[in-house]
Structures are given as C-alpha cells and as structure tokens.
Enzyme design. Structure first.
Site, PDB file in Angstrom:
ATOM      1  N   GLY A 277      10.597  22.704  64.496  1.00  0.00           N
ATOM      2  CA  GLY A 277      11.362  21.456  63.838  1.00  0.00           C
ATOM      3  C   GLY A 277      10.146  20.276  63.981  1.00  0.00           C
TER       4      GLY A 277
ATOM      5  N   CYS B  96       6.546  26.848  67.518  1.00  0.00           N
ATOM      6  CA  CYS B  96       6.094  25.544  66.729  1.00  0.00           C
ATOM      7  C   CYS B  96       6.379  24.303  67.579  1.00  0.00           C
ATOM      8  CB  CYS B  96       6.387  25.511  65.421  1.00  0.00           C
ATOM      9  SG  CYS B  96       5.376  24.794  64.221  1.00  0.00           S
TER      10      CYS B  96
ATOM     11  N   ILE C 235       3.914  26.517  59.467  1.00  0.00           N
ATOM     12  CA  ILE C 235       4.570  25.354  58.882  1.00  0.00           C
ATOM     13  C   ILE C 235       4.005  24.012  59.616  1.00  0.00           C
ATOM     14  CG2 ILE C 235       6.664  24.414  57.880  1.00  0.00           C
ATOM     15  CD1 ILE C 235       8.052  27.077  58.182  1.00  0.00           C
ATOM     16  N   ARG C 236       3.570  23.393  59.010  1.00  0.00           N
ATOM     17  CA  ARG C 236       2.630  22.008  59.417  1.00  0.00           C
ATOM     18  C   ARG C 236       2.798  22.576  61.286  1.00  0.00           C
ATOM     19  NH1 ARG C 236       5.382  17.294  59.442  1.00  0.00           N
ATOM     20  NH2 ARG C 236       3.224  16.385  59.147  1.00  0.00           N
TER      21      ARG C 236
ATOM     22  N   HIS D 178       6.305  31.246  63.362  1.00  0.00           N
ATOM     23  CA  HIS D 178       7.788  31.220  63.371  1.00  0.00           C
ATOM     24  C   HIS D 178       8.365  32.630  63.102  1.00  0.00           C
ATOM     25  CE1 HIS D 178       8.662  26.860  62.800  1.00  0.00           C
ATOM     26  NE2 HIS D 178       7.777  26.745  62.187  1.00  0.00           N
TER      27      HIS D 178
ATOM     28  N   GLU E 149      11.056  33.839  63.983  1.00  0.00           N
ATOM     29  CA  GLU E 149      12.419  33.787  63.292  1.00  0.00           C
ATOM     30  C   GLU E 149      12.589  33.812  61.839  1.00  0.00           C
ATOM     31  OE1 GLU E 149      10.669  31.130  64.512  1.00  0.00           O
ATOM     32  OE2 GLU E 149      11.581  29.377  63.442  1.00  0.00           O
TER      33      GLU E 149
HETATM   34  N1  GLN Z   1       4.644  19.398  62.455  1.00  0.00           N
HETATM   35  C1  GLN Z   1       5.979  19.555  63.733  1.00  0.00           C
HETATM   36  C2  GLN Z   1       5.530  18.985  64.915  1.00  0.00           C
HETATM   37  O1  GLN Z   1       4.483  18.250  65.127  1.00  0.00           O
HETATM   38  C3  GLN Z   1       6.017  21.016  63.972  1.00  0.00           C
HETATM   39  C4  GLN Z   1       6.289  21.760  62.742  1.00  0.00           C
HETATM   40  C5  GLN Z   1       6.946  22.990  62.927  1.00  0.00           C
HETATM   41  O2  GLN Z   1       8.085  23.164  64.089  1.00  0.00           O
HETATM   42  N2  GLN Z   1       7.349  23.864  61.958  1.00  0.00           N
HETATM   43  O3  GLN Z   1       6.352  18.629  65.609  1.00  0.00           O
END
Ligand code: GLN
Length: 196
Positions: A45, A76, A136-137, A173, A175
């Site tokens: 998140g 993440c 994802i990021r 991820h 999940e």
């Molecule tokens: N970019 C988010 C962060 O720095 C992490 C991204 C993710 O959990 N998919 O918190």
C-alpha cells in the site's frame, strides 16, 4: 489464526490467498485484534499512510511487541514498515536489520514483473519454477545486516526479499499472483516460531 493488517492497501488479496490455503484469518485494525494471533501479514500500500494510521490507532507499539514473539511478513509497503531504516522520517516498526530505499525503480519502470529465483521455496514445493515477482512502486532492500539473510535478488544482484528468523520482507506482491508458495513458506515460519 493469522492476521492481516487492514488499515490500507492490498489486505483483501492476502486474506483471500490465506483462506485458499486453509488458514483461518482475521483483519487487524485495533491493538486488541492482535490477541491470540499466531502470525501477521502487513500488506503493500503506502507505507507512510499505513504508518500514520498505525500511530493513530495505537498500533505501533503493540505491533513491535507482537513482532518480538510472532512471525510477521511485510510485502512492499509492509517490508518498509518492518525495516529499521527507510532513509526518511516516517513511522517504522524497526524490527528487521534491513535498510530499504522506497520507490527505488523510478518513474518509468515504477511497476514491472519479473521471474525470480527463490531457492528457499523448495521447502514448500518440489516444483523448481521461478516465482513471478510483481513489483508496484516497489522498494529495494539495499542492505541486510545482523541476522537478516537475503532470500531473493534481481538478476543484477539487487535484493528483493529477506528473512530474519521469524520475520520476512518481500519487495514484491505474491498476493497478486496465483502462486501460493510464499504464503505457504510464511505459514511454515509461523508454525516454526510457535514451536520454538
Ligand atoms: N511506494 C510504496 C511506499 O513507498 C510501496 C508500494 C507498494 O506497497 N506497492 O510505501
């Protein structure tokens, strides 16, 4: 029973995957919901948002205490929260001897997918297939120290998964895939910690 921190992010996907492999689950939003849990997943998140909400809900200290006794897996943003240092001023649990770099992949390849070799997964499957990593990021784990060990790296050597005893951090991820091997690996960690 395994809890999933449900303040923000991809907690529903973790709950679904855990149910699919036959694990009893509980959403955690309040400190008392940590009671009697055998392990906990902190989902992806936005780590700053999850951290701030954890402070607001009085969860930061209870989560730290929980992590001393029970298994926690952070994916993440969850991995960032487990780290001792994210090189920014934000609430962290500081449970793992890892340093992370947030949003390490810049804008153009902010999100990507790549097959990863994760030798540790042999523990839960005879299958030798690589694990499909969804980023994802994502953060990178830029150093592990103390008792933390590298579990997976990108082909160029940059670290994307680490384990420190009963604590697990993945920058990707699982999940969001159909592959339950990392979830099953974590459940083994939960059971190991309970037995120790
Ligand atoms: N970019 C988010 C962060 O720095 C992490 C991204 C993710 O959990 N998919 O918190």
């Amino acid at each position: 029973m395994v809890g999933v921190l449900a303040l923000q992010g991809s907690f529903l996907e973790h709950l679904k995957m855990l149910r699919q492999i036959g694990v009893d689950v509980r959403e955690v939003r309040l400190p008392e919901q940590l009671e009697n849990l055998d392990g906990l997943i902190i989902p992806g998140g936005e780590s700053t948002t999850i951290g701030k909400l954890a402070v607001d809900f009085g969860l930061l200290e209870p989560l730290r205490e929980f992590g001393k006794e029970r298994a926690i897996w952070g994916t993440c943003a969850g991995a960032i929260l487990l780290s001792k240092d994210a090189r920014r001023d934000q609430p962290l649990l500081e449970l793992m001897d890892i340093t992370v770099e947030r949003n390490a992949f810049g804008r153009q390849i902010a999100s990507f997918e790549i097959d990863l070799e994760i030798p540790a997964l042999k523990e839960v499957s005879n299958e030798d297939a690589p694990f499909h990593g969804v980023f994802i990021r994502a953060p990178l784990i830029d150093s592990v120290s103390g008792k933390a060990k590298v579990l997976a790296s990108l082909p160029d050597g940059r670290i994307v998964a680490a384990r420190q005893g009963h604590l697990l951090a993945t920058a990707f991820h699982p999940e969001l895939t159909d592959d339950d091997r990392v979830h099953r690996y974590f459940i083994n960690m939960v059971i190991e910690k309970l037995a120790s």
